[in-house]
Design a protein around this motif. Structure first.
Motif, PDB file in Angstrom:
ATOM      1  N   TYR A  41       0.839  -1.211   0.000  1.00 53.84           N
ATOM      2  CA  TYR A  41       0.000   0.000   0.000  1.00 53.84           C
ATOM      3  C   TYR A  41       0.872   1.259   0.000  1.00 53.84           C
ATOM      4  O   TYR A  41       0.640   2.185  -0.782  1.00 53.84           O
ATOM      5  N   GLN A  42       1.869   1.302   0.886  1.00 53.70           N
ATOM      6  CA  GLN A  42       2.684   2.509   1.009  1.00 53.70           C
ATOM      7  C   GLN A  42       3.607   2.686  -0.198  1.00 53.70           C
ATOM      8  O   GLN A  42       3.844   3.819  -0.650  1.00 53.70           O
ATOM      9  N   ALA A  43       4.163   1.569  -0.741  1.00 49.52           N
ATOM     10  CA  ALA A  43       5.027   1.666  -1.925  1.00 49.52           C
ATOM     11  C   ALA A  43       4.236   2.219  -3.112  1.00 49.52           C
ATOM     12  O   ALA A  43       4.698   3.121  -3.821  1.00 49.52           O
ATOM     13  N   ASP A  44       3.030   1.682  -3.348  1.00 47.02           N
ATOM     14  CA  ASP A  44       2.188   2.185  -4.439  1.00 47.02           C
ATOM     15  C   ASP A  44       1.832   3.650  -4.227  1.00 47.02           C
ATOM     16  O   ASP A  44       1.846   4.468  -5.155  1.00 47.02           O
ATOM     17  N   LYS A  45       1.510   4.018  -2.983  1.00 44.28           N
ATOM     18  CA  LYS A  45       1.092   5.383  -2.668  1.00 44.28           C
ATOM     19  C   LYS A  45       2.197   6.386  -3.002  1.00 44.28           C
ATOM     20  O   LYS A  45       1.932   7.435  -3.622  1.00 44.28           O
TER      21      LYS A  45
ATOM     22  N   LEU B  34      11.216   3.628  -1.022  1.00 47.59           N
ATOM     23  CA  LEU B  34      11.808   3.716   0.319  1.00 47.59           C
ATOM     24  C   LEU B  34      11.023   4.678   1.214  1.00 47.59           C
ATOM     25  O   LEU B  34      10.849   4.423   2.413  1.00 47.59           O
ATOM     26  N   GLU B  35      10.532   5.795   0.636  1.00 49.56           N
ATOM     27  CA  GLU B  35       9.705   6.720   1.420  1.00 49.56           C
ATOM     28  C   GLU B  35       8.464   5.997   1.935  1.00 49.56           C
ATOM     29  O   GLU B  35       8.054   6.182   3.088  1.00 49.56           O
ATOM     30  N   GLY B  36       7.856   5.159   1.076  1.00 50.91           N
ATOM     31  CA  GLY B  36       6.687   4.388   1.497  1.00 50.91           C
ATOM     32  C   GLY B  36       7.020   3.358   2.560  1.00 50.91           C
ATOM     33  O   GLY B  36       6.267   3.174   3.518  1.00 50.91           O
ATOM     34  N   VAL B  37       8.162   2.681   2.400  1.00 52.97           N
ATOM     35  CA  VAL B  37       8.585   1.669   3.383  1.00 52.97           C
ATOM     36  C   VAL B  37       8.715   2.299   4.776  1.00 52.97           C
ATOM     37  O   VAL B  37       8.319   1.707   5.785  1.00 52.97           O
ATOM     38  N   LYS B  38       9.249   3.512   4.836  1.00 59.16           N
ATOM     39  CA  LYS B  38       9.442   4.175   6.127  1.00 59.16           C
ATOM     40  C   LYS B  38       8.113   4.537   6.787  1.00 59.16           C
ATOM     41  O   LYS B  38       8.065   4.776   7.994  1.00 59.16           O
ATOM     42  N   LYS B  39       7.023   4.618   5.996  1.00 56.16           N
ATOM     43  CA  LYS B  39       5.704   4.898   6.557  1.00 56.16           C
ATOM     44  C   LYS B  39       4.999   3.621   7.010  1.00 56.16           C
ATOM     45  O   LYS B  39       3.975   3.697   7.692  1.00 56.16           O
ATOM     46  N   ALA B  40       5.512   2.460   6.634  1.00 57.77           N
ATOM     47  CA  ALA B  40       4.920   1.180   7.042  1.00 57.77           C
ATOM     48  C   ALA B  40       5.600   0.680   8.317  1.00 57.77           C
ATOM     49  O   ALA B  40       6.534   1.301   8.839  1.00 57.77           O
TER      50      ALA B  40
ATOM     51  N   MET C 219      14.377   3.970 -12.743  1.00 62.05           N
ATOM     52  CA  MET C 219      14.235   2.900 -11.736  1.00 62.05           C
ATOM     53  C   MET C 219      14.811   3.357 -10.389  1.00 62.05           C
ATOM     54  O   MET C 219      14.221   3.109  -9.327  1.00 62.05           O
ATOM     55  N   LYS C 220      15.966   4.017 -10.419  1.00 64.26           N
ATOM     56  CA  LYS C 220      16.593   4.463  -9.174  1.00 64.26           C
ATOM     57  C   LYS C 220      15.750   5.531  -8.478  1.00 64.26           C
ATOM     58  O   LYS C 220      15.614   5.532  -7.251  1.00 64.26           O
ATOM     59  N   ASP C 221      15.154   6.440  -9.267  1.00 65.78           N
ATOM     60  CA  ASP C 221      14.230   7.421  -8.672  1.00 65.78           C
ATOM     61  C   ASP C 221      13.038   6.713  -8.042  1.00 65.78           C
ATOM     62  O   ASP C 221      12.566   7.083  -6.957  1.00 65.78           O
ATOM     63  N   GLY C 222      12.538   5.656  -8.733  1.00 65.27           N
ATOM     64  CA  GLY C 222      11.425   4.882  -8.187  1.00 65.27           C
ATOM     65  C   GLY C 222      11.790   4.190  -6.887  1.00 65.27           C
ATOM     66  O   GLY C 222      10.971   4.081  -5.971  1.00 65.27           O
ATOM     67  N   ALA C 223      13.041   3.726  -6.783  1.00 72.57           N
ATOM     68  CA  ALA C 223      13.479   3.057  -5.555  1.00 72.57           C
ATOM     69  C   ALA C 223      13.464   4.018  -4.368  1.00 72.57           C
ATOM     70  O   ALA C 223      13.101   3.637  -3.243  1.00 72.57           O
ATOM     71  N   VAL C 224      13.835   5.290  -4.605  1.00 66.66           N
ATOM     72  CA  VAL C 224      13.789   6.282  -3.517  1.00 66.66           C
ATOM     73  C   VAL C 224      12.351   6.515  -3.067  1.00 66.66           C
ATOM     74  O   VAL C 224      12.056   6.596  -1.867  1.00 66.66           O
ATOM     75  N   SER C 225      11.422   6.599  -4.039  1.00 64.42           N
ATOM     76  CA  SER C 225      10.006   6.781  -3.689  1.00 64.42           C
ATOM     77  C   SER C 225       9.475   5.590  -2.898  1.00 64.42           C
ATOM     78  O   SER C 225       8.736   5.744  -1.923  1.00 64.42           O
TER      79      SER C 225
END
Length: 335
Positions: free
Chosen positions: A209-213, A262-268, A254-260
Motif C-alpha cells: 500500500y505505502q510503496a504504491d502510494k 523507500l519513502e513508502g517503506v518508512k511509513k509502514a 528505476m533508481k528514482d522509483g526506488a527512492v520513492s
C-alpha cells in the motif's frame, strides 16, 4: 645547577606537553566535525506543510528560487517532472548565496525541485520541495476542466437515476440485502483495523500500500503500475521483496522509483522485517535471441537497522548504492 634554572627547564617541558595535547585534541575535534557535518544548504521562501516543503509561483507563473550554501560548495539542481530531469543553472555568488528564476508551463500543475550542495570537506546536503503553479493561466485551465467534469457528472447522475427507476422490486430487494452484507463486512474490517494489524501499514499488505502510494505521489516512474510484494509475514521477523516490472523504464528512472518506494517503506511497520529488498525486472534477450521474462536487472537490500538510519526525503538516487546493505546492477541493452 642552580634551583632557579632547574625550575625554568621544568616549566618549559610542562608547557610543551600541554601544547602538544591541545594540538592533538584540536586535530581530533576537526576530524570528528568533518565526519559528522553536512554541507550548509538553506532554501528560502518555502512552506513546511508536510513531509516535503512546497512553494508557489506568482500569477505570471514565475518563482525566484533563493538560498545560501558554503562559498566553496559545488551546487547542482534540477527539475523532476515525471521521468524527465531538467537541469537548473543556479548562479552562486562569492558569499555562497544563489538564485534562479523558474518559469512553469501553464499546463503543468507542479514541479519537484531538487538542490544538492557538496563542500570539499563535508558531506553532501540534498533539499527537495514541490513548486505549485499559481499562475492565472493555469487557474483558468483548471476551472475549465472542473466545469467540464461537473457537466459529465450531472449527465452520469441522470443516467443512473433513470436506470434505478427502471429496476424491478426484486432487484431492489437484492441490492438492499447486498448493501446490508457489505455494511456488515465493513464493520468487521473496522474491528480488525482497530488492532495493530492495520492493512495500510502492517505486514506485506502494508508495504504494498505505502510503496504504491509514494510511487504515485512522487510521479517518479514514467509508466506507473502497482508493485508486487513477495515474502512472508506469518511469524516475526518478516522478510519481503518489493518487485516492480520496469520494461519501459530507464535505469535512472528505476533508481528514482526506488527512492520513492523507500519513502513508502518508512511509513509502514518496517521494523517488523529483518530485511526488505527492492528489485526491478525487465524482459531481456539471451545470447540465442530468446526472450527471458521478468529478469531482475537492478536491486537494493536493506536491513532493519539500515532502514532506521536513513531518511529518503533527504536522499538523491545516487546515494542508494552507498547506503544499501547490498545491491546489484545488471547491464542490459539500451541502459
Amino acid at each position: 645547577m642552580k634551583l632557579s634554572k632547574v625550575a625554568s627547564l621544568l616549566s618549559v617541558a610542562v608547557l610543551g606537553v600541554t601544547l602538544s595535547a591541545c594540538s592533538n585534541a584540536s586535530s581530533s575535534k576537526s576530524s570528528n566535525y568533518l565526519a559528522q557535518h553536512k554541507t550548509a544548504l538553506k532554501l528560502k521562501k518555502l512552506e513546511k506543510t508536510g513531509a516535503t516543503p512546497q512553494a508557489s509561483t506568482n500569477k505570471n507563473g514565475s518563482f525566484n528560487l533563493e538560498g545560501e550554501t558554503s562559498p566553496k560548495a559545488k551546487l547542482t539542481a534540477y527539475i523532476k517532472n515525471g521521468s524527465r530531469r531538467e537541469p537548473l543553472n543556479l548562479v552562486k555568488k562569492s558569499d555562497g548565496s544563489f538564485s534562479k528564476t523558474i518559469r512553469m508551463n501553464k499546463s503543468t500543475g507542479q514541479y519537484k525541485i531538487v538542490v544538492v550542495a557538496k563542500s570539499p570537506d563535508d558531506k553532501k546536503s540534498v533539499k527537495k520541495f514541490y513548486l505549485l503553479n499559481n499562475s492565472s493561466a493555469f487557474q483558468e485551465i483548471s476551472e475549465k476542466e472542473q466545469s467540464a467534469q461537473k457537466r459529465a457528472d450531472k449527465i452520469s447522475a441522470a443516467k443512473e437515476k433513470v436506470r434505478k427507476a427502471a429496476e424491478s422490486s426484486r432487484k431492489a430487494k437484492e441490492e438492499k440485502e447486498g448493501a446490508a452484507l457489505a455494511s456488515s463486512e465493513e464493520a468487521a474490517s473496522k474491528d480488525q483495523n482497530s488492532t495493530n494489524n492495520n492493512p495500510h501499514t502492517h505486514g506485506l499488505s502494508g508495504l504494498k500500500y505505502q510503496a504504491d502510494k509514494y510511487l504515485k505521489k512522487d510521479n517518479s516512474v514514467a509508466f506507473y503500475h502497482p508493485v508486487k510484494v513477495l515474502g512472508y509475514d506469518d511469524t516475526k521477523p518478516y522478510v519481503a521483496n518489493i518487485e516492480f516490472k520496469a520494461n519501459n523504464e530507464s535505469k535512472a528512472t528505476m533508481k528514482d522509483g526506488a527512492v520513492s518506494i523507500l519513502e513508502g517503506v518508512k511509513k509502514a511497520d518496517y521494523k517488523d522485517f529483518s530485511n526488505i529488498k527492492i528489485s526491478f525486472t525487465q524482459n531481456v534477450s539471451n545470447a540465442n535471441g530468446k526472450t527471458l521474462k521478468n529478469i531482475p536487472v537492478l536491486g537494493y537490500s536493506f536491513s532493519r537497522s539500515t532502514l532506521e538510519s536513513i531518511d529518503p526525503n533527504n536522499m538523491d538516487s545516487s546515494d542508494l548504492s552507498k547506503v544499501a546493505d547490498s545491491h546489484f546492477d545488471k547491464h542490459v541493452e539500451d541502459d
